[in-house]
Design a protein around this motif. Sequence first.
Motif, PDB file in Angstrom:
ATOM      1  N   LEU A 201      77.905  33.880  56.346  1.00 20.58           N
ATOM      2  CA  LEU A 201      77.241  33.586  57.282  1.00 20.58           C
ATOM      3  C   LEU A 201      77.988  31.645  57.786  1.00 20.58           C
ATOM      4  O   LEU A 201      78.279  30.984  56.772  1.00 20.58           O
ATOM      5  N   THR A 202      78.585  31.837  59.095  1.00 25.04           N
ATOM      6  CA  THR A 202      78.539  30.851  59.134  1.00 25.04           C
ATOM      7  C   THR A 202      78.649  29.894  60.068  1.00 25.04           C
ATOM      8  O   THR A 202      77.644  30.358  61.544  1.00 25.04           O
ATOM      9  N   ARG A 209      79.380  27.019  55.408  1.00 21.33           N
ATOM     10  CA  ARG A 209      79.423  28.492  55.707  1.00 21.33           C
ATOM     11  C   ARG A 209      78.352  29.086  53.679  1.00 21.33           C
ATOM     12  O   ARG A 209      78.391  28.083  53.416  1.00 21.33           O
ATOM     13  N   HIS A 210      77.972  30.042  53.886  1.00 21.25           N
ATOM     14  CA  HIS A 210      77.433  31.084  53.013  1.00 21.25           C
ATOM     15  C   HIS A 210      77.878  31.555  52.793  1.00 21.25           C
ATOM     16  O   HIS A 210      78.304  32.935  53.929  1.00 21.25           O
ATOM     17  N   LEU A 211      78.650  31.539  51.732  1.00 25.58           N
ATOM     18  CA  LEU A 211      79.333  33.532  51.136  1.00 25.58           C
ATOM     19  C   LEU A 211      78.667  33.619  49.512  1.00 25.58           C
ATOM     20  O   LEU A 211      77.550  33.047  49.240  1.00 25.58           O
ATOM     21  N   ASN A 212      77.904  35.535  49.909  1.00 28.31           N
ATOM     22  CA  ASN A 212      77.526  35.845  48.973  1.00 28.31           C
ATOM     23  C   ASN A 212      77.759  36.047  47.376  1.00 28.31           C
ATOM     24  O   ASN A 212      79.262  35.876  47.843  1.00 28.31           O
ATOM     25  N   ALA A 213      77.458  36.882  47.033  1.00 31.30           N
ATOM     26  CA  ALA A 213      77.754  36.933  45.848  1.00 31.30           C
ATOM     27  C   ALA A 213      78.712  37.702  45.703  1.00 31.30           C
ATOM     28  O   ALA A 213      80.598  37.092  45.149  1.00 31.30           O
ATOM     29  N   PRO A 214      79.359  38.797  46.815  1.00 32.06           N
ATOM     30  CA  PRO A 214      80.379  39.876  46.530  1.00 32.06           C
ATOM     31  C   PRO A 214      81.650  39.139  47.466  1.00 32.06           C
ATOM     32  O   PRO A 214      82.874  39.338  46.964  1.00 32.06           O
ATOM     33  N   ALA A 215      81.397  38.406  48.734  1.00 30.00           N
ATOM     34  CA  ALA A 215      81.881  36.920  49.213  1.00 30.00           C
ATOM     35  C   ALA A 215      82.790  36.066  48.708  1.00 30.00           C
ATOM     36  O   ALA A 215      83.828  36.059  48.250  1.00 30.00           O
ATOM     37  N   LEU A 216      82.300  35.194  47.405  1.00 31.79           N
ATOM     38  CA  LEU A 216      82.250  34.443  46.768  1.00 31.79           C
ATOM     39  C   LEU A 216      83.459  35.688  45.526  1.00 31.79           C
ATOM     40  O   LEU A 216      84.828  33.994  45.207  1.00 31.79           O
ATOM     41  N   ASP A 268      75.460  29.637  68.037  1.00 30.97           N
ATOM     42  CA  ASP A 268      75.997  28.873  66.734  1.00 30.97           C
ATOM     43  C   ASP A 268      76.795  29.616  65.385  1.00 30.97           C
ATOM     44  O   ASP A 268      76.406  28.625  64.311  1.00 30.97           O
ATOM     45  N   VAL A 269      75.704  30.697  64.466  1.00 35.00           N
ATOM     46  CA  VAL A 269      75.713  31.031  64.000  1.00 35.00           C
ATOM     47  C   VAL A 269      76.932  32.368  63.801  1.00 35.00           C
ATOM     48  O   VAL A 269      75.594  33.300  64.681  1.00 35.00           O
TER      49      VAL A 269
END
Length: 348
Positions: A201-202, A209-216, A268-269
């Motif tokens: 999520l940007t 930015r927020h990255l979920n666990a799989p994205a991290l 903006d998101v």
Amino acid sequence: MGSPAADPVRSLPPALVAELVASPSLDRLLDRFLDFLEEAPGRFGSFAAGVYVHDNVTGRPAAARVRGLGDYYVRSYERHGRDRDPVVQRALRERRVCDSDSLMPREEWLKLPIVHDVFAPHAMARVLCAPFVVGAEVAGTLNLARRDGQPEFTEADRDAAHVAAMVLGIAVSAVRERSSIERERHQLAEALDRCGTPVVLTDLALARRHLNAPALSLFARLGDARPEVERLLDCDGDRTVVSWSADGALETGPHLTVTSQRLPGQPDVIVSVITVRDGTARLVAPYRLASLTPREAEIATRALTGRRDGEIAAELFISPHTVKHHLKSIYAKLGVHTRAELLDRLLR
């Protein structure tokens, strides 16, 4: 309760009102309000005070804070007194401030069993209840008590209690709303972490930015390639689909497909969903391109990498108009209408 003697500022200072409404929790809200009453006892002229917050479903007190009286009184009142308390019952029924002095003559009040059994042993000679209403429901009550020798409650006292109850209702509603939003946020975050698909999520407004666990986990494995992949998260239009491979080729190496979309109500998101394919599989199986001419297959493959019409035209030494013509033919043959649909069709 329309007496000109009522003064909201005298009842609760604006700074306290702001603090109550911004309270991080219900417990902090109740404690801070009762702290204020102890710090400034002359505001309401009562030796004891309590705030009860009701359960949304049952209407019974779900949270309470009482100052000036012991735990035994609190337990005995809840067990034996609340349902027999004519002041509280009238206040709840009529949704307005009620007190013992205005409810009935003093002599009649002193004869009530609840006064003899519950109030008198704790030196409570006069009581007042101010309900606070949120929407169509009573969210709770402010309760005040005075001893023998203290003056009876006046219209100004009732107006001041009414204002305080209004503020408590607003503050309780705000705390509950924030708690609900925070609970929902945690649920959504946990659901994103458990979905197994990398999601980013940007928030352009906050540059965050927020990255979920799989994205991290994915970005941690990218190493030096991370900045290159992060650039794929940009979304020029309402929706963008781009592909990337670790070695720059579509045929070998691990492949990422990034589908980004702006939220309709919050442009903006940007929500980016990343599909990962390992290096043992080709990005596009040949049979998917069988219905296309060699030139169309070439253009379709380049379109999947996120290249714009002008970029494809420059690489193939043809005009952008020719690229658009070929894409129109590709869409018709594959039964799609957009680049996003083209990607979905070729990768299925």
